[in-house]
Design a protein around this motif. Structure first.
Motif, PDB file in Angstrom:
ATOM      1  N   TYR A 174       3.926   1.590  -1.020  1.00 33.88           N
ATOM      2  CA  TYR A 174       4.494   1.804  -2.461  1.00 33.88           C
ATOM      3  C   TYR A 174       3.707   2.880  -3.369  1.00 33.88           C
ATOM      4  O   TYR A 174       4.215   3.775  -3.758  1.00 33.88           O
ATOM      5  CB  TYR A 174       4.730   0.604  -3.159  1.00 33.88           C
ATOM      6  N   MET A 234       3.509 -10.828  -0.711  1.00 38.79           N
ATOM      7  CA  MET A 234       3.202 -10.493   0.638  1.00 38.79           C
ATOM      8  C   MET A 234       2.089 -11.444   0.912  1.00 38.79           C
ATOM      9  O   MET A 234       1.009 -11.207   0.110  1.00 38.79           O
ATOM     10  CB  MET A 234       3.163  -9.306   0.782  1.00 38.79           C
ATOM     11  N   ILE A 288      -2.945   3.352  -9.579  1.00 36.47           N
ATOM     12  CA  ILE A 288      -3.688   2.306  -9.187  1.00 36.47           C
ATOM     13  C   ILE A 288      -2.566   0.848  -9.474  1.00 36.47           C
ATOM     14  O   ILE A 288      -1.420   1.344 -10.170  1.00 36.47           O
ATOM     15  CB  ILE A 288      -4.710   1.663  -9.966  1.00 36.47           C
ATOM     16  N   GLY A 289      -2.920  -0.396  -8.777  1.00 37.34           N
ATOM     17  CA  GLY A 289      -2.017  -1.244  -8.984  1.00 37.34           C
ATOM     18  C   GLY A 289      -2.454  -2.080 -10.146  1.00 37.34           C
ATOM     19  O   GLY A 289      -3.577  -2.060 -10.544  1.00 37.34           O
ATOM     20  N   TRP A 325     -17.914  -2.047  -6.762  1.00 37.97           N
ATOM     21  CA  TRP A 325     -17.142  -1.203  -7.564  1.00 37.97           C
ATOM     22  C   TRP A 325     -17.931   0.353  -7.760  1.00 37.97           C
ATOM     23  O   TRP A 325     -17.246   1.105  -7.756  1.00 37.97           O
ATOM     24  CB  TRP A 325     -16.706  -1.752  -8.809  1.00 37.97           C
ATOM     25  N   ILE A 356       4.922  -5.138  -5.338  1.00 38.19           N
ATOM     26  CA  ILE A 356       6.112  -5.280  -4.333  1.00 38.19           C
ATOM     27  C   ILE A 356       6.068  -6.535  -3.697  1.00 38.19           C
ATOM     28  O   ILE A 356       4.932  -7.171  -3.177  1.00 38.19           O
ATOM     29  CB  ILE A 356       6.140  -4.029  -3.079  1.00 38.19           C
ATOM     30  N   LYS A 410       1.346   4.954  -2.457  1.00 39.46           N
ATOM     31  CA  LYS A 410       1.173   6.161  -1.956  1.00 39.46           C
ATOM     32  C   LYS A 410       2.587   7.081  -1.945  1.00 39.46           C
ATOM     33  O   LYS A 410       2.230   8.077  -2.054  1.00 39.46           O
ATOM     34  CB  LYS A 410       0.621   6.195  -0.319  1.00 39.46           C
ATOM     35  N   ASN A 445     -15.631   7.408  -5.605  1.00 39.70           N
ATOM     36  CA  ASN A 445     -14.794   8.353  -4.446  1.00 39.70           C
ATOM     37  C   ASN A 445     -14.056   9.553  -5.343  1.00 39.70           C
ATOM     38  O   ASN A 445     -13.954  10.391  -4.680  1.00 39.70           O
ATOM     39  CB  ASN A 445     -13.866   7.428  -3.776  1.00 39.70           C
ATOM     40  N   TYR A 446     -13.671   9.012  -6.671  1.00 43.34           N
ATOM     41  CA  TYR A 446     -12.684   9.884  -7.083  1.00 43.34           C
ATOM     42  C   TYR A 446     -13.464  11.361  -7.649  1.00 43.34           C
ATOM     43  O   TYR A 446     -12.709  12.221  -7.764  1.00 43.34           O
ATOM     44  CB  TYR A 446     -12.078   9.433  -8.603  1.00 43.34           C
ATOM     45  N   HIS A 463       1.055  -1.077  -0.150  1.00 40.79           N
ATOM     46  CA  HIS A 463       0.165   0.013   0.068  1.00 40.79           C
ATOM     47  C   HIS A 463       0.883   1.263  -0.090  1.00 40.79           C
ATOM     48  O   HIS A 463       0.762   2.314  -0.746  1.00 40.79           O
ATOM     49  CB  HIS A 463      -0.784   0.060   1.399  1.00 40.79           C
ATOM     50  N   ALA A 513     -17.055   2.370  -4.768  1.00 45.94           N
ATOM     51  CA  ALA A 513     -15.538   2.471  -4.560  1.00 45.94           C
ATOM     52  C   ALA A 513     -14.954   3.500  -5.663  1.00 45.94           C
ATOM     53  O   ALA A 513     -14.571   4.520  -5.287  1.00 45.94           O
ATOM     54  CB  ALA A 513     -14.697   1.220  -4.510  1.00 45.94           C
ATOM     55  N   LEU A 514     -15.391   3.220  -6.834  1.00 46.67           N
ATOM     56  CA  LEU A 514     -14.836   4.210  -7.974  1.00 46.67           C
ATOM     57  C   LEU A 514     -15.274   5.571  -7.875  1.00 46.67           C
ATOM     58  O   LEU A 514     -14.493   6.481  -8.253  1.00 46.67           O
ATOM     59  CB  LEU A 514     -15.028   3.346  -9.282  1.00 46.67           C
ATOM     60  N   HIS A 565       0.978   0.526 -11.436  1.00 48.46           N
ATOM     61  CA  HIS A 565       2.230   0.320 -10.990  1.00 48.46           C
ATOM     62  C   HIS A 565       2.140  -1.334 -10.930  1.00 48.46           C
ATOM     63  O   HIS A 565       1.068  -1.888 -10.824  1.00 48.46           O
ATOM     64  CB  HIS A 565       2.575   1.133  -9.725  1.00 48.46           C
TER      65      HIS A 565
HETATM   66  N1  MSP Z   1     -10.233  -0.999  -2.490  1.00 48.16           N
HETATM   67  C1  MSP Z   1      -9.603  -1.679  -3.574  1.00 48.16           C
HETATM   68  C2  MSP Z   1      -9.236  -0.368  -4.729  1.00 48.16           C
HETATM   69  C3  MSP Z   1     -10.346   0.508  -4.979  1.00 48.16           C
HETATM   70  S1  MSP Z   1     -10.103   1.790  -5.919  1.00 48.16           S
HETATM   71  C4  MSP Z   1     -11.367   2.339  -6.334  1.00 48.16           C
HETATM   72  C5  MSP Z   1      -8.400  -2.345  -3.563  1.00 48.16           C
HETATM   73  N2  MSP Z   1      -7.675  -2.267  -2.346  1.00 48.16           N
HETATM   74  S2  MSP Z   1      -6.351  -2.812  -1.785  1.00 48.16           S
HETATM   75  O1  MSP Z   1      -6.383  -2.263  -0.424  1.00 48.16           O
HETATM   76  O2  MSP Z   1      -6.344  -4.314  -1.993  1.00 48.16           O
HETATM   77  O3  MSP Z   1      -5.415  -2.173  -2.547  1.00 48.16           O
HETATM   78  C6  MSP Z   1      -5.118  -0.711  -2.622  1.00 48.16           C
HETATM   79  C7  MSP Z   1      -4.010  -0.599  -3.706  1.00 48.16           C
HETATM   80  O4  MSP Z   1      -2.839  -1.200  -3.040  1.00 48.16           O
HETATM   81  C8  MSP Z   1      -4.046  -1.127  -5.146  1.00 48.16           C
HETATM   82  O5  MSP Z   1      -3.883  -0.221  -6.148  1.00 48.16           O
HETATM   83  C9  MSP Z   1      -3.460  -2.409  -4.925  1.00 48.16           C
HETATM   84  O6  MSP Z   1      -2.675  -2.659  -6.359  1.00 48.16           O
HETATM   85  C10 MSP Z   1      -2.294  -1.755  -4.260  1.00 48.16           C
HETATM   86  N3  MSP Z   1      -1.236  -3.051  -3.514  1.00 48.16           N
HETATM   87  C11 MSP Z   1      -1.854  -3.941  -2.596  1.00 48.16           C
HETATM   88  N4  MSP Z   1      -0.703  -4.893  -2.438  1.00 48.16           N
HETATM   89  C12 MSP Z   1       0.155  -4.461  -3.291  1.00 48.16           C
HETATM   90  C13 MSP Z   1       1.642  -5.018  -3.334  1.00 48.16           C
HETATM   91  N5  MSP Z   1       1.984  -5.999  -2.737  1.00 48.16           N
HETATM   92  N6  MSP Z   1       2.607  -4.228  -4.061  1.00 48.16           N
HETATM   93  C14 MSP Z   1       2.015  -2.860  -4.598  1.00 48.16           C
HETATM   94  N7  MSP Z   1       0.741  -2.576  -4.370  1.00 48.16           N
HETATM   95  C15 MSP Z   1      -0.147  -3.285  -3.924  1.00 48.16           C
HETATM   96  O7  MSP Z   1      -7.767  -2.911  -4.451  1.00 48.16           O
END
Ligand code: MSP
Length: 523
Positions: A24, A300, A260-261, A227, A293, A26, A233-234, A22, A230-231, A290
């Motif tokens: 990464y 992880m 986003i990931g 979705w 990690i 931010k 929110n932007y 997370h 969540a979406l 992106h």
């Molecule tokens: N809640 C949804 C996103 C909704 S956006 C409208 C979600 N949450 S999450 O907590 O699972 O992930 C949040 C963000 O962190 C996502 O962009 C996700 O890709 C990123 N990551 C979560 N685990 C990660 C890693 N191990 N490495 C890099 N990014 C990761 O998905």
């Protein structure tokens, strides 16, 4: 640049605490927004937390607390982690915010009125362990739920569906005709393939199966499922409202970049875009995905017991400021690729780049300035923008801006560090200590000036990654700075007293230095 810049991050699920994955995202986002603020006053960053859905409901019930209590507990962990990492967001939204909930209902209603949402009876394979429908593709060879090793039941449920299939071609055309829309562009083909198989999606669940969420307007039996909630929110965060959108919304939307990931690219580049098209709103300029990690090359996960919280890294290395970790994470992976975290690699990279390359260079040069010139720059030392180092500095600035425009954050960081490498080489080649020995004081002073002015440039460019180190470099140079790019003009250091022996301190200590080790042992 006077144009506005609006950046959003994914909103994190609050069914657990933040980890370095997370973090990464931010950090990358914060580095981007800090860089944009160096160029414009109108850069705005939104982040947030995703607080509804079955997972939160289940985790809370297992802990014997209400879902809202769980959300509050974990939200504060995210808030704290981002403060510790100095994530300089302008706003943090929670999807349980009343304003958000109200506008999500409006959005749902509008999509219904547009004919894009319809009610439909659906038969699927329901796993009571997961409390959700499973895709037959995801079952084991024996037709079992892979998480619960149980055979899912065939269940018929009436839900609301979104007519995603209607938007397939429009979205494909949009992706193909806007080359900056999906970055890195290596993801485009994968996405176009996914689009081919896209069907209408279920956007609600019965209240009986998912209670924790926003209710479907005028239907007490149904909950809006993740979705759309969540979406949205932007746009809800910045004041979207169907009847009366705020001035801020009109100014900021569409987003310049949505970070986003890679795992949620489909939801952002297909679902979200279809929702915006249905609402008649402009589309974001770029969706930037992106990579992930990993830890010591593995994913992880709680079951592997290798989940690392960002605070643990700072604590393990006894870091009071987050700069080293921010720098490492921001440069951990090439754009869009996966990156790996290991303690050893972290230590090596920050020692090499921040302590040796940048920190030592500044320290050595200031010491020479004191030794040979009593800490003072003289007018005749000052070079103009045609000097070799000045030209290199200008080229680095151009490269960094270009990299940032493509969200190549690690590559921009590498460009800054390789500029510092070149300056180190320049010092070795010109050996100011030999010049001093030979009493060539003018040349010696000119070399020192070039290095210090280069360091001022490095501090400004490094600022988005390492804001505290950048400030310390400026303090060592006895310069005021607001780290704006218009300060990147050669000649900022004037003929003046810069420092004296007692004022010279290292801007970054090696992680394995004696001092750091002592602090670790609590001395
Ligand atoms: N809640 C949804 C996103 C909704 S956006 C409208 C979600 N949450 S999450 O907590 O699972 O992930 C949040 C963000 O962190 C996502 O962009 C996700 O890709 C990123 N990551 C979560 N685990 C990660 C890693 N191990 N490495 C890099 N990014 C990761 O998905």
């Amino acid at each position: 640049m006077t144009e506005k810049f609006y950046l959003t991050t994914a909103i994190d699920y609050v069914n657990g605490a933040p980890h370095i994955g997370h973090a990464y995202e931010k950090i990358l986002s914060d580095v981007i927004i800090r860089h944009k603020r160096q160029l414009t006053d109108k850069a705005y960053m939104l982040t947030g937390t995703d607080e509804h859905g079955i997972k939160i409901q289940k985790t809370a019930s297992a802990k014997g607390i209400t879902p809202k209590e769980l959300c509050d507990e974990n939200f504060s962990k995210f808030e704290k982690a981002w403060a510790e990492l100095e994530i300089s967001y302008d706003q943090i939204i929670r999807t349980t915010d009343e304003k958000h909930r109200k506008v999500v209902k409006q959005i749902f209603k509008k999509l219904l009125e547009n004919g894009d949402i319809y009610k439909h009876s659906y038969t699927g394979l329901y796993c009571s362990g997961c409390e959700c429908f499973l895709n037959p593709k995801d079952l084991t060879e024996d037709g079992l739920c892979p998480d619960h090793m149980k055979k899912p039941e065939e269940v018929t449920e009436e839900n609301y569906f979104f007519r995603l299939s209607n938007y397939k071609e429009k979205i494909a055309d949009y992706i193909k005709s806007h080359e900056d829309f999906i970055l890195p562009s290596s993801r485009v083909n994968e996405l176009l393939n996914q689009l081919k198989d896209i069907e209408d999606i279920s956007v609600s669940r019965t209240k009986a199966s998912v209670e924790w969420g926003i209710g479907v307007p005028d239907d007490i039996e149904q909950t809006i499922y993740v979705w759309i909630d969540a979406l949205s929110n932007y746009i809800t965060a910045i004041g979207y409202d169907i009847e009366n959108p705020s001035e801020q919304f009109k100014e900021l939307w569409p987003a310049n970049v949505q970070v986003i990931g890679k795992d949620i690219i489909k939801f952002h580049s297909i679902y979200w875009i279809a929702i915006l098209m249905s609402l008649g709103l402009p589309l974001p300029k770029t969706i930037y995905a992106h990579g992930w990690i990993t830890i010591d090359q593995s994913k992880m996960s709680k079951s592997l017991g290798n989940v690392i919280a960002p605070h643990d890294v700072l604590e393990a290395f006894n870091l009071e400021k987050p700069d080293a970790f921010r720098y490492y994470m921001a440069c951990a992976a090439q754009t869009g690729k996966d990156g790996n975290y290991s303690d050893e690699d972290f230590k090596e990279k920050v020692n090499a780049d921040l302590a040796n390359n940048i920190g030592n260079l500044l320290n050595r040069t200031l010491n020479m300035l004191v030794k040979y010139f009593d800490g003072e720059i003289k007018t005749e030392f000052i070079s103009d923008n045609t000097s070799k180092i000045a030209i290199l500095a200008a080229n680095t600035k151009t490269q960094v801006i270009e990299r940032f425009n493509k969200y190549e954050i690690a590559e921009a960081g590498n460009a800054i560090v390789s500029f510092a490498d070149s300056v180190n080489k320049y010092v070795t080649d010109n050996a100011p200590w030999t010049l001093a020995k030979e009493e060539k004081m003018l040349e010696c002073g000119q070399v020192i000036y070039n290095v210090l002015e280069a360091m001022r440039h490095i501090a400004i460019m490094l600022y988005p990654y390492c804001p505290n180190i950048a400030k310390d470099i400026m303090t060592q140079l006895n310069k005021e700075s607001n780290f704006k790019y218009d300060e990147l003009v050669w000649g900022g250091i004037k003929a003046e007293k810069i420092t004296e022996k007692e004022k010279i301190t290292p801007v970054f200590l090696r992680l394995d230095s004696e001092f750091a080790q002592d602090k670790k042992k609590g001395k």
